[in-house]
Motif scaffolding. Structure first.
Motif, PDB file in Angstrom:
ATOM      1  N   TYR A 219       0.884  -1.162   0.000  1.00 19.26           N
ATOM      2  CA  TYR A 219       0.000   0.000   0.000  1.00 19.26           C
ATOM      3  C   TYR A 219       0.925   1.216   0.000  1.00 19.26           C
ATOM      4  CZ  TYR A 219      -3.647  -3.249   1.509  1.00 19.26           C
ATOM      5  OH  TYR A 219      -4.525  -4.292   1.605  1.00 19.26           O
TER       6      TYR A 219
ATOM      7  N   ARG B 254       2.714   1.360   3.724  1.00 19.85           N
ATOM      8  CA  ARG B 254       2.074   0.966   4.983  1.00 19.85           C
ATOM      9  C   ARG B 254       2.770  -0.263   5.551  1.00 19.85           C
ATOM     10  NH1 ARG B 254      -3.986   1.917   5.171  1.00 19.85           N
ATOM     11  NH2 ARG B 254      -3.135   3.920   5.780  1.00 19.85           N
TER      12      ARG B 254
ATOM     13  N   GLN C  30       2.893  -4.525  11.416  1.00 21.72           N
ATOM     14  CA  GLN C  30       2.789  -3.878  12.728  1.00 21.72           C
ATOM     15  C   GLN C  30       1.325  -3.601  13.028  1.00 21.72           C
ATOM     16  OE1 GLN C  30       2.444   0.038  12.720  1.00 21.72           O
ATOM     17  NE2 GLN C  30       4.084   0.616  14.108  1.00 21.72           N
ATOM     18  N   ALA C  31       0.947  -3.735  14.294  1.00 19.64           N
ATOM     19  CA  ALA C  31      -0.466  -3.626  14.659  1.00 19.64           C
ATOM     20  C   ALA C  31      -1.070  -2.284  14.267  1.00 19.64           C
ATOM     21  CB  ALA C  31      -0.620  -3.848  16.165  1.00 19.64           C
ATOM     22  N   GLY C  32      -0.301  -1.226  14.388  1.00 19.16           N
ATOM     23  CA  GLY C  32      -0.834   0.093  14.075  1.00 19.16           C
ATOM     24  C   GLY C  32      -0.817   0.424  12.596  1.00 19.16           C
ATOM     25  N   THR C  33      -0.207  -0.447  11.801  1.00 17.18           N
ATOM     26  CA  THR C  33      -0.077  -0.244  10.351  1.00 17.18           C
ATOM     27  C   THR C  33       0.283   1.194  10.020  1.00 17.18           C
ATOM     28  OG1 THR C  33      -2.495  -0.024  10.161  1.00 17.18           O
ATOM     29  CG2 THR C  33      -1.525  -2.174   9.668  1.00 17.18           C
ATOM     30  N   ALA C  34       1.329   1.667  10.677  1.00 14.99           N
ATOM     31  CA  ALA C  34       1.822   3.018  10.411  1.00 14.99           C
ATOM     32  C   ALA C  34       2.513   3.068   9.056  1.00 14.99           C
ATOM     33  CB  ALA C  34       2.806   3.431  11.514  1.00 14.99           C
ATOM     34  N   LEU C  35       2.906   4.269   8.657  1.00 23.10           N
ATOM     35  CA  LEU C  35       3.620   4.434   7.400  1.00 23.10           C
ATOM     36  C   LEU C  35       5.127   4.403   7.647  1.00 23.10           C
ATOM     37  CD1 LEU C  35       1.528   7.266   5.726  1.00 23.10           C
ATOM     38  CD2 LEU C  35       1.502   4.828   5.206  1.00 23.10           C
TER      39      LEU C  35
END
Lengths: 113, 115
Positions: B32, B94, B98-103
């Motif tokens: 993504y 993305r 990771q759980a927070g699916t940060a960038l």
């Protein structure tokens, strides 16, 4: 629409002082993030939250703490400021659903002397 | 580990000429991909994203990006540059591990458009 707001815009701290960077979003987003931006380094994730009461560390969490007592607010706390924490700090949020977009606040420029 | 690379620190183009800002990525699974722009002393503004579907993605301010899976690239393009396009551009992916699916961001490319 205010979106993601951050205060203060600028701050100068002395070594060892403490402060809280405020972040508020009015989009009812579940996910919130704190990044720091250093010249030539891109943005690095400090902490994130996937909902009220849930927080976790990112890539560079040392020297910082966060809390998430409400959906709207995600403050970042610096307990003992060090020169290495001189940076620009960005808060961001997204709904957390699927392929949604992350939106950023205007940033806080922090200098530690 | 997932990562993003922007191989050029700076890109210089003349107004009216086409511009390309390069980005390559390394992820496990489907990527993504995002492009953001940062004007001086401002926050990051979303330009466009690739999730799935057409390899050519159109975004804000006349920008578009081409996704190339075989070359693991996501280059930002614009047919005719404007002086007002001068800014810092970030490519991001993305972090689905990771759980927070940060960038995860590249280091950024400074675009300078001369008149």
């Amino acid at each position: 629409n205010a979106g993601v707001t951050q205060t203060p815009k600028f701050r100068i701290l002395k070594i060892g002082q403490s402060m809280t960077l405020q972040c508020t979003q009015d989009m009812n987003h579940n996910y919130m993030y704190w990044y720091r931006q250093d010249p030539g380094m891109g943005l690095k994730l400090i902490y994130y939250s996937v909902g009220a009461g849930i927080t976790d560390k990112g890539e560079v969490p040392n020297g910082y703490n966060v809390s998430r007592s409400t959906t709207e607010d995600f403050p970042l706390r610096l307990e003992l400021a060090a020169p290495s924490q001189t940076s620009v700090y960005f808060c961001a949020s997204r709904t957390g659903r699927g392929t949604d977009t992350q939106y950023f606040g205007p940033g806080t420029r922090l200098t530690v002397l | 580990a997932q990562s993003v690379a922007q191989p050029e620190d700076q890109v210089n183009v003349a107004e009216g000429n086409p511009l390309t800002v390069k980005c390559t990525y390394s992820v496990s699974g489907n990527p993504y991909l995002f492009w953001y722009v940062q004007y001086p002393n401002r926050g990051l503004q979303f330009l466009l994203k690739y999730i799935t579907g057409d390899n050519l993605v159109k975004g804000s301010y006349g920008f578009e990006a081409e996704f190339n899976k075989s070359q693991t690239s996501f280059h930002l393009k614009k047919p005719s540059a404007l002086v007002s396009d001068s800014a810092l551009y970030f490519c991001a992916v993305r972090d689905t591990g990771q759980a927070g699916t940060a960038l995860i961001f590249g280091k950024g490319t400074t675009l300078s458009v001369s008149s």
